[in-house]
Each structure stands twice: as C-alpha cells, then as structure tokens.
Design a protein around this motif. Structure first.
Motif, PDB file in Angstrom:
ATOM      1  N   TRP A 172     -10.891 -36.106  82.901  1.00  0.00           N
ATOM      2  CA  TRP A 172     -10.189 -35.055  83.643  1.00  0.00           C
ATOM      3  C   TRP A 172     -11.150 -34.236  84.503  1.00  0.00           C
ATOM      4  CZ3 TRP A 172      -4.958 -34.711  83.729  1.00  0.00           C
ATOM      5  CH2 TRP A 172      -4.405 -33.581  84.343  1.00  0.00           C
ATOM      6  N   PHE A 180      -8.756 -33.105  87.732  1.00  0.00           N
ATOM      7  CA  PHE A 180      -7.503 -33.780  88.051  1.00  0.00           C
ATOM      8  C   PHE A 180      -6.350 -32.801  88.201  1.00  0.00           C
ATOM      9  CE2 PHE A 180      -9.442 -37.815  87.600  1.00  0.00           C
ATOM     10  CZ  PHE A 180      -8.553 -38.737  88.149  1.00  0.00           C
ATOM     11  N   TYR A 226      -3.500 -33.388  90.984  1.00  0.00           N
ATOM     12  CA  TYR A 226      -2.081 -33.354  90.648  1.00  0.00           C
ATOM     13  C   TYR A 226      -1.337 -32.352  91.527  1.00  0.00           C
ATOM     14  CZ  TYR A 226      -1.564 -36.440  86.629  1.00  0.00           C
ATOM     15  OH  TYR A 226      -1.461 -37.546  85.820  1.00  0.00           O
ATOM     16  N   THR A 272      -0.821 -33.844  94.888  1.00  0.00           N
ATOM     17  CA  THR A 272       0.219 -34.874  94.873  1.00  0.00           C
ATOM     18  C   THR A 272       1.608 -34.255  94.836  1.00  0.00           C
ATOM     19  OG1 THR A 272      -1.312 -36.274  93.618  1.00  0.00           O
ATOM     20  CG2 THR A 272       0.974 -36.987  93.752  1.00  0.00           C
ATOM     21  N   TRP A 299       4.846 -41.556  95.023  1.00  0.00           N
ATOM     22  CA  TRP A 299       3.812 -41.374  94.009  1.00  0.00           C
ATOM     23  C   TRP A 299       2.907 -42.602  93.940  1.00  0.00           C
ATOM     24  CZ3 TRP A 299       2.814 -37.101  90.923  1.00  0.00           C
ATOM     25  CH2 TRP A 299       1.882 -37.288  89.899  1.00  0.00           C
ATOM     26  N   THR A 324      -4.842 -37.284  96.580  1.00  0.00           N
ATOM     27  CA  THR A 324      -3.799 -37.347  95.564  1.00  0.00           C
ATOM     28  C   THR A 324      -4.369 -38.015  94.311  1.00  0.00           C
ATOM     29  OG1 THR A 324      -3.031 -39.450  96.482  1.00  0.00           O
ATOM     30  CG2 THR A 324      -1.947 -37.438  97.267  1.00  0.00           C
ATOM     31  N   VAL A 325      -3.562 -38.122  93.267  1.00  0.00           N
ATOM     32  CA  VAL A 325      -4.041 -38.681  91.998  1.00  0.00           C
ATOM     33  C   VAL A 325      -4.495 -40.124  92.177  1.00  0.00           C
ATOM     34  CG1 VAL A 325      -3.334 -39.362  89.674  1.00  0.00           C
ATOM     35  CG2 VAL A 325      -2.634 -37.151  90.584  1.00  0.00           C
ATOM     36  N   GLY A 326      -3.716 -40.920  92.919  1.00  0.00           N
ATOM     37  CA  GLY A 326      -4.089 -42.314  93.122  1.00  0.00           C
ATOM     38  C   GLY A 326      -5.432 -42.466  93.803  1.00  0.00           C
ATOM     39  N   LEU A 356      -8.537 -41.685  91.561  1.00  0.00           N
ATOM     40  CA  LEU A 356      -8.960 -42.713  90.612  1.00  0.00           C
ATOM     41  C   LEU A 356     -10.061 -43.594  91.186  1.00  0.00           C
ATOM     42  CD1 LEU A 356      -5.512 -43.817  89.128  1.00  0.00           C
ATOM     43  CD2 LEU A 356      -7.274 -42.455  88.002  1.00  0.00           C
ATOM     44  N   SER A 359      -5.862 -43.297  84.641  1.00  0.00           N
ATOM     45  CA  SER A 359      -4.785 -44.103  85.221  1.00  0.00           C
ATOM     46  C   SER A 359      -3.561 -44.104  84.318  1.00  0.00           C
ATOM     47  CB  SER A 359      -5.269 -45.537  85.464  1.00  0.00           C
ATOM     48  OG  SER A 359      -5.612 -46.178  84.247  1.00  0.00           O
ATOM     49  N   SER A 368      -1.837 -40.919  84.888  1.00  0.00           N
ATOM     50  CA  SER A 368      -1.232 -40.842  86.221  1.00  0.00           C
ATOM     51  C   SER A 368       0.192 -41.373  86.261  1.00  0.00           C
ATOM     52  CB  SER A 368      -2.092 -41.617  87.226  1.00  0.00           C
ATOM     53  OG  SER A 368      -2.008 -43.007  87.011  1.00  0.00           O
TER      54      SER A 368
END
Length: 283
Positions: free
Chosen positions: A61, A69, A73, A76, A213, A230-232, A235, A254, A257
């Motif tokens: 995190w 993160f 988040y 996103t 998403w 964004t979260v993706g 990663l 992941s 996510s």
C-alpha cells in the motif's frame, strides 16, 4: 423408482462441470495464495504459502515513493464518478430522442449508431489521440469526461441501444398526459422517462463502472503524471528494471484492486439482470 441411468448421467455431467470449473478458477486460487507468499515461494505450484505474509498488503500500500494507494484510489474514483454522471445523462438523453422524438433521417442515424457497436475501438484510437493531444487534453481526465458527455466513450452506443429498447416499452400515454399538463419534451424526459428507466440506468452504471475501472490501456495512453495515475496504472510502478520485483506486494495490490468491482457487481447484480432482461423484453 428413480432411473439409475439418469443418475449416472447427472453424476457424469456434474463431474465434468466441476472439473472444468476447477480448471477455470485455478489461476484465481493461485493468485489469492500468491498474494501472501514471499518471492522465494512464487515458483511453488502450491496454492497456499508455507507462511502467510500479511505484510504484503501493508507494505504494498505504501510501496510507491511519495504516494500511497489511497491517492490512486481517489484518482480512480474521481475519474469514474465524472464518467458515470456524464455517461448516464448523455446516453439517456440521446436514447430518449431516438425512442420518442421524430426528426429527419432518424432511422438512418440510428442505423449508424448500431454500426458503431461493431466498430473496434482501435480504429479510432490514433485520430482521437492526435485530436486530444492537439487540444492539450493529454495528461488530464478530459479525454474520458468529454466523450462520455457526448454519449460516446466506452460502451456509449451499447448504453444508448439498451436505453432505447427500455424507453420504447414505456407507454406513450404518459407522454400525452404530461403534454396536456403543459410539460415540454425536456420536462417529459426529466420528470417521466428518467425516473421510469431506473433499472436500465443501474445496468448502464454498472457496466460503465466496470469497463472504465478495467480500462488500463486508455488510462495508460492519456495519463502521464504519477500524481494522476489510477489504480491500474499504479500497479505497473512495481516493475523496476533496477531491482527485484516484489511479486507478493504486486499481487496483493492487484487483489485489492478488484475489490470495488466485486462489491459493485454483487450488490447490484439483481438490478443488472433486471435491466438487461426488461430492456430485451420491452424492446
């Protein structure tokens, strides 16, 4: 007395289904177990680690320098909230026009809309990027907001088609009654049609949330700054050619996510099925 042949067929069918189900969920089970493993155990074919490293989640995190993160988040949700609102309003408004209004070449334009359902997104990718880049929209969220505000973007034609089919099933007598009370077409849309299309709108919202998403490529194409990731996209920051890849932290993040997508789907799956079914039947 039960036919033994039927029981044997049922047992065989269920066994085959269980076998294929196990094959399908094997990667998911390994992914879940690997999120708790150390790098040394990643090559193990076992589902479960010998020692459960819950620290993969806490360390992952905060693994990205200068950001956690939580920041990704929030980015996103900011992007998807704008996309959801603009897509629902614009697609429902366009669908209302096709379903209720008469205008020149209406059938022609609806046919063009249907053709775009079969148009691969890769065909428009390059011209869209050139256009947005010339307007200075790259590294902002405008390439996502504006197309959805114009009933485009990911799934726009499908959303319009779904809503058109649903609105056509709403009795026109409601429109006539509203007109007699002095309601305009805009008032009919806002006060009559929009509230009655709630099941279909929930379906649109679910699809829109899930597809945006998971839109890694679109986010990668238009967002360049880490503070807007964004979260993706966050990663992929775990991949560093200069050091060992922390597989446990990457898989843990992941796994985290996908939690919002799972929550949204399972909480609203009844509305999801109702919206699809009612749109198909009423169409």
């Amino acid at each position: 007395m039960r036919n033994p042949l039927i029981s044997i067929r049922t047992l065989r069918t269920h066994s085959l289904l269980a076998l294929f189900s196990l094959i399908m969920i094997y990667p998911m089970l390994w992914w879940f177990g690997a999120a708790f493993k150390s790098n040394a155990e990643m090559s193990s074919p076992s589902f479960w680690p010998t020692k459960w490293l819950w620290s993969n989640f806490s360390d992952g995190w905060v693994a990205i320098p200068k950001f956690t993160f939580t920041h990704f988040y929030l980015n996103t949700f900011e992007l998807i909230a704008g996309v959801l609102v603009t897509s629902i309003l614009s697609c429902s408004f366009v669908a209302f026009g096709f379903a209720r209004l008469d205008f020149p070449l209406k059938n022609f334009w609806f046919s063009i809309l249907m053709v775009t359902l079969m148009l691969p997104s890769q065909v428009t990718l390059v011209p869209q990027y050139i256009m947005f880049n010339a307007w200075g929209w790259v590294n902002t969220y405008l390439p996502f907001y504006v197309p959805h505000a114009l009933a485009g973007g990911i799934g726009g034609p499908f959303f319009i088609f779904l809503l058109v089919q649903f609105i056509r099933g709403i009795p026109r007598e409601l429109d006539e009654s509203a007109k007699m009370d002095g309601c305009s077409w805009l008032g009919i849309y806002w006060r009559i049609i929009l509230p009655l299309t709630k099941p279909a709108l929930v379906t649109v919202a679910i699809y829109c949330f899930l597809w945006n998403w998971d839109d890694f490529f679109g986010h990668l194409l238009y967002i360049n700054s880490v503070d807007k990731y964004t979260v993706g996209l966050a990663l992929k920051l775990f991949v560093d050619s200069q050091s060992a890849l922390p597989w446990g932290q990457l898989l843990a993040m992941s796994l985290v996510s996908i939690v919002p997508s799972l929550i949204i789907f399972f909480m609203a799956q009844r509305h999801f099925v109702d919206g699809i079914a009612s749109g198909a039947v009423k169409g």
